[in-house]
Design a protein around this motif. Sequence first.
Motif, PDB file in Angstrom:
ATOM      1  N   ASN A   1       5.416 -59.515 -56.956  1.00  0.00           N
ATOM      2  CA  ASN A   1       4.220 -60.325 -56.705  1.00  0.00           C
ATOM      3  C   ASN A   1       3.565 -60.809 -57.993  1.00  0.00           C
ATOM      4  O   ASN A   1       2.346 -60.953 -58.055  1.00  0.00           O
ATOM      5  CB  ASN A   1       3.209 -59.511 -55.882  1.00  0.00           C
ATOM      6  N   VAL A   2       4.356 -61.046 -59.021  1.00  0.00           N
ATOM      7  CA  VAL A   2       3.828 -61.507 -60.306  1.00  0.00           C
ATOM      8  C   VAL A   2       4.223 -62.964 -60.524  1.00  0.00           C
ATOM      9  O   VAL A   2       5.395 -63.323 -60.368  1.00  0.00           O
ATOM     10  CB  VAL A   2       4.338 -60.644 -61.474  1.00  0.00           C
ATOM     11  N   GLU A   3       3.250 -63.785 -60.871  1.00  0.00           N
ATOM     12  CA  GLU A   3       3.491 -65.182 -61.210  1.00  0.00           C
ATOM     13  C   GLU A   3       3.202 -65.360 -62.706  1.00  0.00           C
ATOM     14  O   GLU A   3       2.069 -65.161 -63.141  1.00  0.00           O
ATOM     15  CB  GLU A   3       2.583 -66.110 -60.400  1.00  0.00           C
ATOM     16  N   ASP A   4       4.200 -65.711 -63.455  1.00  0.00           N
ATOM     17  CA  ASP A   4       4.036 -65.888 -64.892  1.00  0.00           C
ATOM     18  C   ASP A   4       3.768 -67.359 -65.179  1.00  0.00           C
ATOM     19  O   ASP A   4       4.680 -68.182 -65.242  1.00  0.00           O
ATOM     20  CB  ASP A   4       5.296 -65.423 -65.622  1.00  0.00           C
ATOM     21  N   ARG A   5       2.487 -67.692 -65.369  1.00  0.00           N
ATOM     22  CA  ARG A   5       2.102 -69.069 -65.671  1.00  0.00           C
ATOM     23  C   ARG A   5       1.734 -69.250 -67.141  1.00  0.00           C
ATOM     24  O   ARG A   5       1.125 -70.244 -67.523  1.00  0.00           O
ATOM     25  CB  ARG A   5       0.902 -69.486 -64.813  1.00  0.00           C
ATOM     26  N   ARG A   6       2.100 -68.314 -67.979  1.00  0.00           N
ATOM     27  CA  ARG A   6       1.774 -68.430 -69.394  1.00  0.00           C
ATOM     28  C   ARG A   6       2.447 -69.659 -69.989  1.00  0.00           C
ATOM     29  O   ARG A   6       3.605 -69.941 -69.715  1.00  0.00           O
ATOM     30  CB  ARG A   6       2.217 -67.168 -70.131  1.00  0.00           C
ATOM     31  N   GLY A   7       1.684 -70.372 -70.766  1.00  0.00           N
ATOM     32  CA  GLY A   7       2.214 -71.573 -71.381  1.00  0.00           C
ATOM     33  C   GLY A   7       2.040 -72.811 -70.534  1.00  0.00           C
ATOM     34  O   GLY A   7       2.268 -73.925 -71.011  1.00  0.00           O
ATOM     35  N   GLN A   8       1.601 -72.647 -69.277  1.00  0.00           N
ATOM     36  CA  GLN A   8       1.342 -73.795 -68.433  1.00  0.00           C
ATOM     37  C   GLN A   8      -0.074 -74.305 -68.669  1.00  0.00           C
ATOM     38  O   GLN A   8      -0.959 -73.570 -69.094  1.00  0.00           O
ATOM     39  CB  GLN A   8       1.508 -73.422 -66.946  1.00  0.00           C
TER      40      GLN A   8
ATOM     41  N   THR B   1      -1.892 -55.617 -47.189  1.00  0.00           N
ATOM     42  CA  THR B   1      -1.411 -56.906 -47.657  1.00  0.00           C
ATOM     43  C   THR B   1      -1.494 -56.926 -49.180  1.00  0.00           C
ATOM     44  O   THR B   1      -2.579 -56.837 -49.750  1.00  0.00           O
ATOM     45  CB  THR B   1      -2.255 -58.063 -47.085  1.00  0.00           C
ATOM     46  N   GLU B   2      -0.355 -57.014 -49.837  1.00  0.00           N
ATOM     47  CA  GLU B   2      -0.316 -56.896 -51.288  1.00  0.00           C
ATOM     48  C   GLU B   2      -0.867 -58.151 -51.969  1.00  0.00           C
ATOM     49  O   GLU B   2      -0.577 -59.267 -51.538  1.00  0.00           O
ATOM     50  CB  GLU B   2       1.127 -56.652 -51.749  1.00  0.00           C
ATOM     51  N   PRO B   3      -1.651 -57.970 -53.025  1.00  0.00           N
ATOM     52  CA  PRO B   3      -2.135 -59.129 -53.789  1.00  0.00           C
ATOM     53  C   PRO B   3      -1.046 -59.627 -54.734  1.00  0.00           C
ATOM     54  O   PRO B   3      -0.048 -58.938 -54.972  1.00  0.00           O
ATOM     55  CB  PRO B   3      -3.304 -58.541 -54.576  1.00  0.00           C
ATOM     56  N   ARG B   4      -1.232 -60.806 -55.271  1.00  0.00           N
ATOM     57  CA  ARG B   4      -0.371 -61.321 -56.326  1.00  0.00           C
ATOM     58  C   ARG B   4      -1.117 -61.248 -57.646  1.00  0.00           C
ATOM     59  O   ARG B   4      -2.349 -61.254 -57.668  1.00  0.00           O
ATOM     60  CB  ARG B   4       0.063 -62.757 -56.031  1.00  0.00           C
ATOM     61  N   MET B   5      -0.363 -61.152 -58.723  1.00  0.00           N
ATOM     62  CA  MET B   5      -0.942 -61.154 -60.063  1.00  0.00           C
ATOM     63  C   MET B   5      -0.456 -62.393 -60.809  1.00  0.00           C
ATOM     64  O   MET B   5       0.741 -62.680 -60.832  1.00  0.00           O
ATOM     65  CB  MET B   5      -0.559 -59.895 -60.841  1.00  0.00           C
ATOM     66  N   VAL B   6      -1.395 -63.107 -61.404  1.00  0.00           N
ATOM     67  CA  VAL B   6      -1.079 -64.310 -62.170  1.00  0.00           C
ATOM     68  C   VAL B   6      -1.321 -64.043 -63.648  1.00  0.00           C
ATOM     69  O   VAL B   6      -2.432 -63.682 -64.045  1.00  0.00           O
ATOM     70  CB  VAL B   6      -1.930 -65.509 -61.706  1.00  0.00           C
ATOM     71  N   LEU B   7      -0.286 -64.207 -64.454  1.00  0.00           N
ATOM     72  CA  LEU B   7      -0.410 -64.111 -65.898  1.00  0.00           C
ATOM     73  C   LEU B   7      -0.615 -65.524 -66.435  1.00  0.00           C
ATOM     74  O   LEU B   7       0.119 -66.448 -66.081  1.00  0.00           O
ATOM     75  CB  LEU B   7       0.849 -63.506 -66.515  1.00  0.00           C
ATOM     76  N   PHE B   8      -1.627 -65.706 -67.273  1.00  0.00           N
ATOM     77  CA  PHE B   8      -1.893 -67.034 -67.797  1.00  0.00           C
ATOM     78  C   PHE B   8      -2.281 -66.953 -69.270  1.00  0.00           C
ATOM     79  O   PHE B   8      -2.540 -65.864 -69.803  1.00  0.00           O
ATOM     80  CB  PHE B   8      -2.996 -67.739 -66.989  1.00  0.00           C
ATOM     81  N   THR B   9      -2.317 -68.107 -69.901  1.00  0.00           N
ATOM     82  CA  THR B   9      -2.714 -68.208 -71.302  1.00  0.00           C
ATOM     83  C   THR B   9      -3.883 -69.165 -71.436  1.00  0.00           C
ATOM     84  O   THR B   9      -3.780 -70.328 -71.019  1.00  0.00           O
ATOM     85  CB  THR B   9      -1.546 -68.722 -72.172  1.00  0.00           C
ATOM     86  N   ASP B  10      -4.982 -68.672 -71.939  1.00  0.00           N
ATOM     87  CA  ASP B  10      -6.172 -69.464 -72.278  1.00  0.00           C
ATOM     88  C   ASP B  10      -6.980 -69.945 -71.081  1.00  0.00           C
ATOM     89  O   ASP B  10      -8.190 -69.832 -71.068  1.00  0.00           O
ATOM     90  CB  ASP B  10      -5.812 -70.666 -73.159  1.00  0.00           C
TER      91      ASP B  10
ATOM     92  N   GLY C   1     -10.423 -65.812 -52.683  1.00  0.00           N
ATOM     93  CA  GLY C   1      -9.996 -67.020 -52.000  1.00  0.00           C
ATOM     94  C   GLY C   1      -8.491 -67.168 -51.908  1.00  0.00           C
ATOM     95  O   GLY C   1      -7.984 -67.827 -50.995  1.00  0.00           O
ATOM     96  N   ASP C   2      -7.755 -66.573 -52.856  1.00  0.00           N
ATOM     97  CA  ASP C   2      -6.294 -66.649 -52.798  1.00  0.00           C
ATOM     98  C   ASP C   2      -5.630 -65.279 -52.947  1.00  0.00           C
ATOM     99  O   ASP C   2      -4.416 -65.192 -53.096  1.00  0.00           O
ATOM    100  CB  ASP C   2      -5.749 -67.620 -53.860  1.00  0.00           C
ATOM    101  N   SER C   3      -6.431 -64.224 -52.921  1.00  0.00           N
ATOM    102  CA  SER C   3      -5.928 -62.848 -52.994  1.00  0.00           C
ATOM    103  C   SER C   3      -5.046 -62.628 -54.231  1.00  0.00           C
ATOM    104  O   SER C   3      -3.970 -62.046 -54.159  1.00  0.00           O
ATOM    105  CB  SER C   3      -5.148 -62.493 -51.723  1.00  0.00           C
ATOM    106  N   ARG C   4      -5.542 -63.094 -55.383  1.00  0.00           N
ATOM    107  CA  ARG C   4      -4.791 -62.971 -56.624  1.00  0.00           C
ATOM    108  C   ARG C   4      -5.643 -62.324 -57.722  1.00  0.00           C
ATOM    109  O   ARG C   4      -6.834 -62.582 -57.807  1.00  0.00           O
ATOM    110  CB  ARG C   4      -4.299 -64.340 -57.098  1.00  0.00           C
ATOM    111  N   VAL C   5      -4.973 -61.536 -58.537  1.00  0.00           N
ATOM    112  CA  VAL C   5      -5.553 -60.991 -59.760  1.00  0.00           C
ATOM    113  C   VAL C   5      -5.082 -61.871 -60.909  1.00  0.00           C
ATOM    114  O   VAL C   5      -3.872 -62.120 -61.045  1.00  0.00           O
ATOM    115  CB  VAL C   5      -5.106 -59.534 -59.988  1.00  0.00           C
ATOM    116  N   TYR C   6      -6.009 -62.338 -61.730  1.00  0.00           N
ATOM    117  CA  TYR C   6      -5.687 -63.222 -62.851  1.00  0.00           C
ATOM    118  C   TYR C   6      -5.959 -62.498 -64.165  1.00  0.00           C
ATOM    119  O   TYR C   6      -7.007 -61.866 -64.326  1.00  0.00           O
ATOM    120  CB  TYR C   6      -6.542 -64.493 -62.788  1.00  0.00           C
TER     121      TYR C   6
END
Length: 302
Positions: free
Chosen positions: A11-18, A121-130, A150-155
């Motif tokens: 459940n990890v979304e790697d958005r680093r660099g986006q 219901t498991e949350p998702r985790m979003v990795l981001f940069t800046d 609102g989207d059940s995500r940890v940022y």
Amino acid sequence: MRWRGRRQSSNVEDRRGQSGAPGGFGRSGRPMQIPIGRGVGGGGLSGIVILVVLFFVLRACGIDPLQILEGGSGPANPQVTQDEAPGSQPSDAEAQFVSVVLAETEDVWNGIFQAEGQTYTEPRMVLFTDQVRSACGFASAASGPFYCPGDSRVYIDLGFFRELSQRFGASGDFAQAYVIAHEVGHHVQNLIGVLPEFNRQRQTMGQAEANRMSMRVELQADCFAGIWAHFTAQKGLLEDGDIEEAMNAAHQIGDDTLQRRTQGYVVPESFNHGTSEQRATWFANGLRNGRLADCDTFNNPI
């Protein structure tokens, strides 16, 4: 923490660099106000007190409170837009660590909910940069880690952990794990209806009242993080000094400690997460027995 070689969460979304937001909304910019997890407000005890009491009573009677609260909490399976599409799975050690921690929270909370005949219901985790775009709006890394109901995500921008260690004196991998477990604690609150009721009530609250309720919400999330630590310790994953790392992190990010560090004095009426002593105490409450009943910050003095 003994984490290497253990299961990583899917459940990890790697958005680093986006590119997460327009206009160069970077680390030094003014952070957005996020509905929960960082800089929240809250107040008005009555509705949340009743809701929490009902939750524990219904559980004891074998009734599923999640079904009763259906529709009141955030979306369990939010629609994923193109902007929210999952990124690649992380391959670096720092990101793998948080993925393992998230997996461990999944194991613990799935077990707790299943023991009560409920589904977690498991949350998702979003990795981001800046900067990042969430269902709660745009946010910069200056906001710190946050949970969006609102989207059940940890940022989280993983650079926060370096700041946690270097600026706030809270080093160690279990200090980082505590931060993640705290944000997942907000997700649990969302599932059991605490966050929806809090966000509904605070629309009519003054700032002082909202801050007081926000403290109770945040301290309960600290207690839920302690519950996770309790069961993680039972699995033999903790190393010497891990609990001390988490307790120190809780202390270092208390409202009073942060205000003394940043402005040289404290303004108690502005506290919205809890003092250093309160945060460490409620983490310890969850850690001691691993019981949800020990995390009722709404019916007990904080």
